[in-house]
Scaffold this motif. Structure first.
Motif, PDB file in Angstrom:
ATOM      1  N   PRO A 101      -4.983 -29.982  -9.682  1.00 32.22           N
ATOM      2  CA  PRO A 101      -6.098 -30.854  -8.921  1.00 32.22           C
ATOM      3  C   PRO A 101      -5.837 -32.329  -9.579  1.00 32.22           C
ATOM      4  CG  PRO A 101      -6.778 -29.410 -10.713  1.00 32.22           C
ATOM      5  CD  PRO A 101      -5.582 -28.772 -10.408  1.00 32.22           C
ATOM      6  N   GLU A 102      -5.113 -32.309 -10.706  1.00 36.43           N
ATOM      7  CA  GLU A 102      -4.887 -33.816 -10.969  1.00 36.43           C
ATOM      8  C   GLU A 102      -3.774 -34.543 -10.313  1.00 36.43           C
ATOM      9  OE1 GLU A 102      -6.747 -31.267 -14.105  1.00 36.43           O
ATOM     10  OE2 GLU A 102      -4.740 -31.014 -13.052  1.00 36.43           O
ATOM     11  N   LEU A 103      -2.949 -33.821  -9.596  1.00 33.04           N
ATOM     12  CA  LEU A 103      -1.909 -34.650  -8.977  1.00 33.04           C
ATOM     13  C   LEU A 103      -2.279 -34.839  -7.561  1.00 33.04           C
ATOM     14  CD1 LEU A 103       1.046 -32.596 -10.213  1.00 33.04           C
ATOM     15  CD2 LEU A 103       0.219 -34.763 -11.088  1.00 33.04           C
ATOM     16  N   ASN A 104      -1.942 -35.903  -6.828  1.00 34.96           N
ATOM     17  CA  ASN A 104      -2.144 -36.019  -5.564  1.00 34.96           C
ATOM     18  C   ASN A 104      -1.049 -35.089  -4.515  1.00 34.96           C
ATOM     19  OD1 ASN A 104       0.587 -37.631  -5.098  1.00 34.96           O
ATOM     20  ND2 ASN A 104      -0.417 -39.275  -5.526  1.00 34.96           N
ATOM     21  N   ALA A 110       6.417 -32.301  -4.863  1.00 34.43           N
ATOM     22  CA  ALA A 110       7.517 -32.669  -5.540  1.00 34.43           C
ATOM     23  C   ALA A 110       7.660 -32.148  -6.974  1.00 34.43           C
ATOM     24  CB  ALA A 110       7.682 -34.257  -5.575  1.00 34.43           C
ATOM     25  N   LEU A 111       6.486 -31.491  -7.292  1.00 37.69           N
ATOM     26  CA  LEU A 111       6.584 -31.038  -8.821  1.00 37.69           C
ATOM     27  C   LEU A 111       7.734 -29.776  -9.163  1.00 37.69           C
ATOM     28  CD1 LEU A 111       4.803 -30.762 -11.324  1.00 37.69           C
ATOM     29  CD2 LEU A 111       3.673 -28.960 -10.392  1.00 37.69           C
ATOM     30  N   PRO A 112       8.074 -28.897  -8.140  1.00 35.52           N
ATOM     31  CA  PRO A 112       9.228 -28.250  -8.681  1.00 35.52           C
ATOM     32  C   PRO A 112      10.189 -28.796  -8.789  1.00 35.52           C
ATOM     33  CG  PRO A 112       7.982 -27.134  -6.866  1.00 35.52           C
ATOM     34  CD  PRO A 112       7.482 -28.601  -6.853  1.00 35.52           C
ATOM     35  N   LEU A 113      10.906 -29.780  -8.117  1.00 30.78           N
ATOM     36  CA  LEU A 113      12.009 -30.634  -8.215  1.00 30.78           C
ATOM     37  C   LEU A 113      11.877 -31.396  -9.600  1.00 30.78           C
ATOM     38  CD1 LEU A 113      12.370 -32.023  -4.548  1.00 30.78           C
ATOM     39  CD2 LEU A 113      13.938 -30.789  -5.879  1.00 30.78           C
ATOM     40  N   MET A 114      10.688 -32.180  -9.959  1.00 27.15           N
ATOM     41  CA  MET A 114      10.684 -32.871 -11.201  1.00 27.15           C
ATOM     42  C   MET A 114      10.753 -31.912 -12.444  1.00 27.15           C
ATOM     43  SD  MET A 114       7.889 -35.936 -10.253  1.00 27.15           S
ATOM     44  CE  MET A 114       6.616 -35.193  -9.538  1.00 27.15           C
ATOM     45  N   LEU A 115      10.194 -30.792 -12.354  1.00 26.81           N
ATOM     46  CA  LEU A 115      10.248 -29.642 -13.453  1.00 26.81           C
ATOM     47  C   LEU A 115      11.698 -29.609 -13.320  1.00 26.81           C
ATOM     48  CD1 LEU A 115       7.147 -27.493 -12.698  1.00 26.81           C
ATOM     49  CD2 LEU A 115       7.658 -29.066 -14.415  1.00 26.81           C
ATOM     50  N   LYS A 124      10.114 -37.368  -4.752  1.00 24.51           N
ATOM     51  CA  LYS A 124       9.380 -37.916  -3.634  1.00 24.51           C
ATOM     52  C   LYS A 124       9.810 -38.164  -2.502  1.00 24.51           C
ATOM     53  CE  LYS A 124       6.064 -41.792  -3.046  1.00 24.51           C
ATOM     54  NZ  LYS A 124       5.570 -43.043  -3.316  1.00 24.51           N
ATOM     55  N   THR A 125      11.125 -38.409  -2.122  1.00 26.57           N
ATOM     56  CA  THR A 125      11.423 -38.578  -1.082  1.00 26.57           C
ATOM     57  C   THR A 125      11.587 -36.937  -0.047  1.00 26.57           C
ATOM     58  OG1 THR A 125      12.920 -40.388  -1.568  1.00 26.57           O
ATOM     59  CG2 THR A 125      13.653 -39.214   0.405  1.00 26.57           C
ATOM     60  N   ALA A 126      12.249 -36.132  -1.018  1.00 22.53           N
ATOM     61  CA  ALA A 126      12.411 -34.922  -0.318  1.00 22.53           C
ATOM     62  C   ALA A 126      10.848 -34.260  -0.063  1.00 22.53           C
ATOM     63  CB  ALA A 126      13.067 -33.867  -1.495  1.00 22.53           C
ATOM     64  N   ALA A 127       9.880 -34.366  -0.981  1.00 14.35           N
ATOM     65  CA  ALA A 127       8.561 -34.032  -0.732  1.00 14.35           C
ATOM     66  C   ALA A 127       7.826 -34.721   0.542  1.00 14.35           C
ATOM     67  CB  ALA A 127       7.631 -34.359  -1.877  1.00 14.35           C
ATOM     68  N   LEU A 128       8.120 -35.887   0.805  1.00  8.47           N
ATOM     69  CA  LEU A 128       7.510 -36.445   1.856  1.00  8.47           C
ATOM     70  C   LEU A 128       7.989 -36.182   2.965  1.00  8.47           C
ATOM     71  CD1 LEU A 128       7.299 -40.279   0.640  1.00  8.47           C
ATOM     72  CD2 LEU A 128       5.436 -38.604   0.869  1.00  8.47           C
ATOM     73  N   PRO A 144      -6.044 -32.622  -4.236  1.00  5.89           N
ATOM     74  CA  PRO A 144      -6.368 -31.266  -3.345  1.00  5.89           C
ATOM     75  C   PRO A 144      -7.696 -31.195  -2.879  1.00  5.89           C
ATOM     76  CG  PRO A 144      -4.982 -31.046  -5.157  1.00  5.89           C
ATOM     77  CD  PRO A 144      -5.314 -32.552  -5.126  1.00  5.89           C
ATOM     78  N   HIS A 145      -8.801 -31.820  -3.879  1.00  4.67           N
ATOM     79  CA  HIS A 145     -10.227 -31.677  -3.317  1.00  4.67           C
ATOM     80  C   HIS A 145     -10.515 -32.081  -2.126  1.00  4.67           C
ATOM     81  CE1 HIS A 145     -10.588 -35.054  -5.810  1.00  4.67           C
ATOM     82  NE2 HIS A 145     -11.855 -35.549  -4.821  1.00  4.67           N
ATOM     83  N   GLU A 146      -9.890 -33.250  -1.578  1.00 11.26           N
ATOM     84  CA  GLU A 146     -10.272 -33.852  -0.533  1.00 11.26           C
ATOM     85  C   GLU A 146      -9.628 -33.193   0.603  1.00 11.26           C
ATOM     86  OE1 GLU A 146     -10.197 -38.495  -1.423  1.00 11.26           O
ATOM     87  OE2 GLU A 146      -8.613 -37.676  -2.633  1.00 11.26           O
ATOM     88  N   LEU A 147      -8.809 -32.171   0.730  1.00 13.97           N
ATOM     89  CA  LEU A 147      -8.278 -31.864   1.469  1.00 13.97           C
ATOM     90  C   LEU A 147      -8.897 -30.370   2.136  1.00 13.97           C
ATOM     91  CD1 LEU A 147      -4.610 -31.700   0.403  1.00 13.97           C
ATOM     92  CD2 LEU A 147      -5.549 -33.435   1.813  1.00 13.97           C
ATOM     93  N   ARG A 148      -8.772 -29.940   3.571  1.00  9.72           N
ATOM     94  CA  ARG A 148      -9.279 -28.611   4.101  1.00  9.72           C
ATOM     95  C   ARG A 148      -8.248 -27.718   3.491  1.00  9.72           C
ATOM     96  NH1 ARG A 148      -8.955 -31.750   8.564  1.00  9.72           N
ATOM     97  NH2 ARG A 148      -7.399 -30.366   9.280  1.00  9.72           N
TER      98      ARG A 148
END
Length: 246
Positions: A101-104, A110-115, A124-128, A144-148
Motif C-alpha cells: 500500500p505504501e508504494l505507487n 518494479a518491486l521484484p526487479l529492485m529486490l 521502472k522502464t521494465a515495469a512501465l 493501490p487504494h485509489e485503484l479498482r
C-alpha cells in the motif's frame, strides 16, 4: 533418482500433498512442461489446482514425489535455496491482487526487479512497459487504494511479467476481472509468454481460459483425469456440473 527429460523445463513425478487440516491436495500427479509452453491446469474448484502450482513452484514442499526445474531437483533444496529460485526464476500471480500500500503502481510492478538489485531506472522502464501493455499506464503514480480491484490485478500481472521469469505460475489470474477485461488480459499474458519464451502454468476452472493454452492437464479430487468438461463460467456459474472420463 531418475533425471527429467532434457526438453522439459519443469518436471514432476508422483507428487503427493495433504493440507494441514488433513484434507487431500494432490495425489500421485506427474507432469512435464516444455520450455515456452503454456499449460492450463483445469478442473473445478477444490480439485487441487492451487496445491499443484504451489508444489511445482517450491512454495510448499510436496510430502512425497519429485519436482525438477531445468534439471535442478527442487525437492532436495532447503527453504533458502528454494526461495532464491522463486525470486530469480519464477513469477507468481494470485487470484486476488495483493500490493504494497505504501508504494505507487509502477513501484509495485518494479518491486521484484529492485529486490534482485536491478537499478531503479531500469526497473521502472521494465515495469512501465508492462503497465502500458495491460492498459494501466495512466495510473502509474496512483496508490493501490485509489485503484479498482481489476486495476490492482493488472498491476500484479505486470509485476509478475516485468522480471521476465523463466516460469510464470498463474493461479486463476483473471478471477477479479470483469468478463470484458479477461480476454484482453489473457491475450496480453499469452502473447507475452510466447514472445519472451516464458513457460506458463495456468490454473483455471474456466473452459474459455484453458482454450488459450497449448495443452490442458485436468484434475479432479487431486488426481489427473483424461478430460473434465466445464461449460463457460458466465452461463452456468453456481450450477455447473462436470462430465469426466478417467
Amino acid at each position: 533418482m531418475e533425471a527429467p527429460p532434457d526438453n522439459d523445463v519443469l518436471w514432476a513425478r508422483s507428487l503427493h500433498f495433504t493440507h494441514r487440516d488433513g484434507s487431500p491436495g494432490i495425489a500421485g500427479v506427474s507432469l512435464g512442461v516444455r520450455e515456452g509452453e503454456i499449460l492450463a491446469v483445469g478442473g473445478p474448484r477444490g480439485s487441487g489446482k492451487t496445491a499443484l502450482l504451489r508444489c511445482l513452484s517450491g512454495l510448499v514442499p510436496a510430502q512425497r514425489g519429485e519436482v525438477w526445474f531445468n534439471s535442478v531437483p527442487l525437492h532436495t533444496l532447503g527453504p533458502m535455496a528454494r526461495e532464491r529460485v522463486r525470486r530469480d526464476r519464477f513469477g507468481w500471480i494470485d487470484p486476488a491482487p495483493v500490493l504494497v500500500p505504501e508504494l505507487n503502481v509502477w513501484e509495485n510492478a518494479a518491486l521484484p526487479l529492485m529486490l534482485r538489485g536491478v537499478g531503479r531506472r531500469r526497473a521502472k522502464t521494465a515495469a512501465l512497459e508492462w503497465l502500458e501493455r495491460l492498459d494501466i499506464g495512466d495510473k502509474t503514480r496512483k496508490r493501490p487504494h485509489e485503484l479498482r480491484q481489476s486495476e490492482r490485478q493488472r498491476v500484479c500481472i505486470a509485476r509478475a511479467l516485468a522480471p521476465a521469469p523463466t516460469v510464470l505460475f498463474a493461479d486463476e489470474p483473471t478471477a477479479p476481472l470483469h468478463r470484458a477485461d479477461r480476454g484482453h488480459v489473457l491475450r496480453t499474458l499469452t502473447t507475452a509468454a510466447r514472445s519472451h519464451g516464458i513457460t506458463v502454468v495456468l490454473a483455471t476452472h474456466d473452459a474459455d481460459t484453458a482454450a488459450l493454452a497449448d495443452r490442458t492437464l485436468s484434475l479432479l479430487d487431486g488426481r489427473r483425469v483424461n478430460t473434465v468438461h466445464l461449460p463457460p463460467v458466465a452461463e452456468t456459474e453456481g450450477r455447473a456440473t462436470c462430465s469426466l472420463s478417467v
